[in-house]
Design a protein around this motif. Sequence first.
Motif, mmCIF file in Angstrom:
data_model
loop_
_atom_site.group_PDB
_atom_site.id
_atom_site.type_symbol
_atom_site.label_atom_id
_atom_site.label_comp_id
_atom_site.label_asym_id
_atom_site.label_seq_id
_atom_site.Cartn_x
_atom_site.Cartn_y
_atom_site.Cartn_z
ATOM 1 N N TYR A 28 16.359 1.355 39.761
ATOM 2 C CA TYR A 28 15.182 2.155 39.424
ATOM 3 C C TYR A 28 14.110 1.281 38.791
ATOM 4 C CZ TYR A 28 17.255 6.716 40.295
ATOM 5 O OH TYR A 28 17.803 7.815 40.899
ATOM 6 N N PHE A 29 12.853 1.641 39.064
ATOM 7 C CA PHE A 29 11.697 0.996 38.457
ATOM 8 C C PHE A 29 10.818 2.039 37.801
ATOM 9 C CE2 PHE A 29 12.729 -2.880 40.449
ATOM 10 C CZ PHE A 29 11.839 -3.861 40.031
ATOM 11 N N ILE A 30 10.148 1.643 36.745
ATOM 12 C CA ILE A 30 9.079 2.425 36.135
ATOM 13 C C ILE A 30 7.807 1.638 36.423
ATOM 14 C CG2 ILE A 30 8.116 3.354 33.999
ATOM 15 C CD1 ILE A 30 10.983 3.078 32.819
ATOM 16 N N VAL A 31 6.813 2.295 37.018
ATOM 17 C CA VAL A 31 5.567 1.598 37.335
ATOM 18 C C VAL A 31 4.391 2.325 36.693
ATOM 19 C CG1 VAL A 31 6.454 0.671 39.505
ATOM 20 C CG2 VAL A 31 5.173 2.802 39.520
ATOM 21 N N ARG A 32 3.347 1.558 36.439
ATOM 22 C CA ARG A 32 2.126 2.140 35.898
ATOM 23 C C ARG A 32 1.422 2.893 37.014
ATOM 24 N NH1 ARG A 32 -1.999 -1.744 32.907
ATOM 25 N NH2 ARG A 32 -0.158 -2.007 31.616
ATOM 26 N N GLY A 33 1.095 4.141 36.764
ATOM 27 C CA GLY A 33 0.426 4.970 37.761
ATOM 28 C C GLY A 33 1.418 5.828 38.521
ATOM 29 N N LEU A 34 0.895 6.624 39.440
ATOM 30 C CA LEU A 34 1.727 7.552 40.207
ATOM 31 C C LEU A 34 2.104 7.016 41.579
ATOM 32 C CD1 LEU A 34 -0.054 10.890 39.230
ATOM 33 C CD2 LEU A 34 1.928 9.803 38.166
ATOM 34 N N GLU A 35 1.553 5.868 41.945
ATOM 35 C CA GLU A 35 1.882 5.196 43.195
ATOM 36 C C GLU A 35 2.391 3.800 42.868
ATOM 37 O OE1 GLU A 35 1.722 6.591 46.237
ATOM 38 O OE2 GLU A 35 1.060 8.448 45.309
ATOM 39 N N VAL A 36 3.125 3.219 43.796
ATOM 40 C CA VAL A 36 3.570 1.838 43.611
ATOM 41 C C VAL A 36 2.321 0.958 43.661
ATOM 42 C CG1 VAL A 36 4.999 -0.023 44.518
ATOM 43 C CG2 VAL A 36 5.797 2.340 44.690
ATOM 44 N N PRO A 37 2.080 0.156 42.604
ATOM 45 C CA PRO A 37 0.838 -0.629 42.566
ATOM 46 C C PRO A 37 0.797 -1.738 43.611
ATOM 47 C CG PRO A 37 2.192 -1.072 40.631
ATOM 48 C CD PRO A 37 2.877 0.007 41.415
#
Length: 121
Positions: free
Chosen positions: A62-71
Motif C-alpha cells: 500500500y501507498f499513501i500519496v498526496r492528492g486523490l490521484e497518483v501523482p
Amino acid sequence: NFDDEGYSFWKVEYKYNDELKQRFMTNNLISGFFNRLERARKYAFGNLLTLGEDNDNMIWGYFIVRGLEVPEEVTDAADYESFNWTPADHKDPKTRTEIEDCFAWEGPSLPRECYDGKTFK
C-alpha cells in the motif's frame, strides 16, 4: 485526523507475479522500483512486501500519496506500468486491516507469509 481530500491510499500489486522466482530477486525488483521513484519522495509513502516462497512469491503493498490521484512523479517512474495501482477506501474495515498489516509486515490479512519488504519514504 487523516485529510481525505489531501491524501489517498492505493493498493499496489505487481502485474507479473507469475514470472518471479527467487525471493531475494523479487526484493531487488522492489529496490529498483523505489530508486526510480526518487522524484516522488515528497508525494508518496508506502510499503511493498515480498510475500510467499521461492518460485511462488508476489509483490504486494500500500501507498499513501498526496492528492486523490497518483501523482505524475510516480507515474513517470520507469516501472510504474508493471504495477496495478487501485484506490483503497481506508474507511472500510477490511481494507483498513490490510493497510495496518502491510505497514506492520505481518498479520492475518496478508495474502501470503511475509518474507521481506521495503518502505518508500
